[in-house]
Design an enzyme around this catalytic site. Sequence first.
Site, mmCIF file in Angstrom:
data_model
loop_
_atom_site.group_PDB
_atom_site.id
_atom_site.type_symbol
_atom_site.label_atom_id
_atom_site.label_comp_id
_atom_site.label_asym_id
_atom_site.label_seq_id
_atom_site.Cartn_x
_atom_site.Cartn_y
_atom_site.Cartn_z
ATOM 1 N N ASP A 107 -7.849 -6.495 2.255
ATOM 2 C CA ASP A 107 -6.824 -6.523 3.297
ATOM 3 C C ASP A 107 -7.382 -5.792 4.506
ATOM 4 O O ASP A 107 -8.178 -4.865 4.362
ATOM 5 C CB ASP A 107 -5.531 -5.837 2.830
ATOM 6 C CG ASP A 107 -5.663 -4.329 2.813
ATOM 7 O OD1 ASP A 107 -6.190 -3.792 1.829
ATOM 8 O OD2 ASP A 107 -5.268 -3.677 3.789
ATOM 9 N N CYS B 28 -7.219 -25.091 13.055
ATOM 10 C CA CYS B 28 -6.050 -24.216 13.253
ATOM 11 C C CYS B 28 -5.140 -24.776 14.354
ATOM 12 O O CYS B 28 -5.546 -25.652 15.117
ATOM 13 C CB CYS B 28 -6.498 -22.796 13.575
ATOM 14 S SG CYS B 28 -6.879 -22.541 15.318
ATOM 15 N N CYS C 188 -12.721 -26.334 13.803
ATOM 16 C CA CYS C 188 -11.637 -25.494 13.271
ATOM 17 C C CYS C 188 -10.333 -26.297 13.324
ATOM 18 O O CYS C 188 -10.032 -26.940 14.330
ATOM 19 C CB CYS C 188 -11.491 -24.201 14.071
ATOM 20 S SG CYS C 188 -10.079 -23.205 13.524
ATOM 21 N N HIS D 50 -5.704 -18.495 14.776
ATOM 22 C CA HIS D 50 -7.105 -18.936 14.688
ATOM 23 C C HIS D 50 -7.911 -17.965 13.824
ATOM 24 O O HIS D 50 -8.640 -18.379 12.915
ATOM 25 C CB HIS D 50 -7.739 -19.052 16.078
ATOM 26 C CG HIS D 50 -9.226 -19.220 16.005
ATOM 27 N ND1 HIS D 50 -9.830 -20.444 15.769
ATOM 28 C CD2 HIS D 50 -10.236 -18.305 16.025
ATOM 29 C CE1 HIS D 50 -11.141 -20.276 15.679
ATOM 30 N NE2 HIS D 50 -11.420 -18.986 15.829
ATOM 31 N N ASP E 175 0.861 -1.174 0.000
ATOM 32 C CA ASP E 175 0.000 0.000 0.000
ATOM 33 C C ASP E 175 0.904 1.233 0.000
ATOM 34 O O ASP E 175 1.976 1.222 0.597
ATOM 35 C CB ASP E 175 -0.892 -0.038 1.246
ATOM 36 C CG ASP E 175 -2.084 0.890 1.107
ATOM 37 O OD1 ASP E 175 -2.144 1.637 0.112
ATOM 38 O OD2 ASP E 175 -2.949 0.883 1.992
ATOM 39 N N CYS F 86 -7.005 -24.511 17.870
ATOM 40 C CA CYS F 86 -8.163 -25.376 18.137
ATOM 41 C C CYS F 86 -7.810 -26.867 18.130
ATOM 42 O O CYS F 86 -8.456 -27.656 18.816
ATOM 43 C CB CYS F 86 -9.275 -25.104 17.136
ATOM 44 S SG CYS F 86 -9.958 -23.451 17.316
#
Length: 362
Positions: free
Chosen positions: A261, A316, A314, A345, A77, A319
């Site tokens: 984003d 991740c 989940c 997560h 950016d 989890c």
Amino acid sequence: MADALETRRGTLPVPTFLPDATRAGVRGTSSEDLRQVGIEALVVNAFHLLRRPGARVVQAAGGIHRFMDWNGPILSDSGGFQVWSLIRQDPNRGVIRDNEVIFREPETGEKWNLTPERIINLQFQLGSDIVVCLDDCTDADAPEPEQERSVERTVRWARRCREEFDRQVAQRRGEAPRIFAVVQGGGVESLRRQCAEELAAIGFDGYGFGGWPLAADSTLLADPLRWVADALPAAAPKHALGIGRADHVVSAFALGYSSFDSALPTRDARHGRLYVFKPGWAARRPSPGDDFFGAIRIHDPEYRVDHGPIEDGCDCPLCTRHSRAYLHHQFKVGDASAERLATLHNLRFYVRLFANLRGSAA
Ligand SMILES: [Zn+2]
């Protein structure tokens, strides 16, 4: 909508979510962590990297990818929004003029002179895969003459950015990065459309929706998003800058935006706000207005003895190995791993959401 976002470091299926690695890192995580949860591309901020550590440091490291150990696509950016926000908070920090932006570091007094050309050069020095034009931001509710001036400057600066970009590409070897322009115009339909059309006439590889995207009550400015999407070429990639709340993403995706984003999911994670999908959410693609997710505040006392995962199903790193009680405890004792696990997560939540929106597996 564009089918995919092509970059010299690979093709991103769309819609795609790019976490904010503003200062060359997603706080508390490593590149390996990010890859593990399925992140494919990142956003850095050219203006903040110019301030610290400086373009020369990144260049001497071999470019932004080597510096931060990330081999996927990176969008940089320009920092137009950030410099405008900082000057708005404290006018002593600088001034935005027709031809340049002057910014003074409050602590050191160091002065930055930012021109459209300088900002493009900077992004070439970083080695970014998608460079973004310098734009002139305003508030969505600023008076119309201010919006007109912002559009006029934004288009003029975008033209200078395009010319500098073409000069840089002609001088360098290797595959060129892509260049995105940013559409301003606040909440005025004619200005949003005019800005989009004038930028499209100059010609860019993609277009960002610029300016603060939310109303005072935090609802998404869906009308301005729609005007801009309508006025741009249908097949052009459209990036929703800073649009990150999951329901806002779903709405902007429905309007034709293909890349996003936001610092929101990682910031929320560090504050102990973890997202959870509602049971059965994955049975269909979420539509605007759907109630498909919520959030838990892991600091709340009820999680002290809750031995279930943050979210059933989940996959991740948090989890699959740890309970809510463990994360609650790690936050309570101030262990740095709490922020890391919570961040992974929330990012995995976004990867799963975006896979659903694409109709693919996460
Ligand atoms: Zn999880």
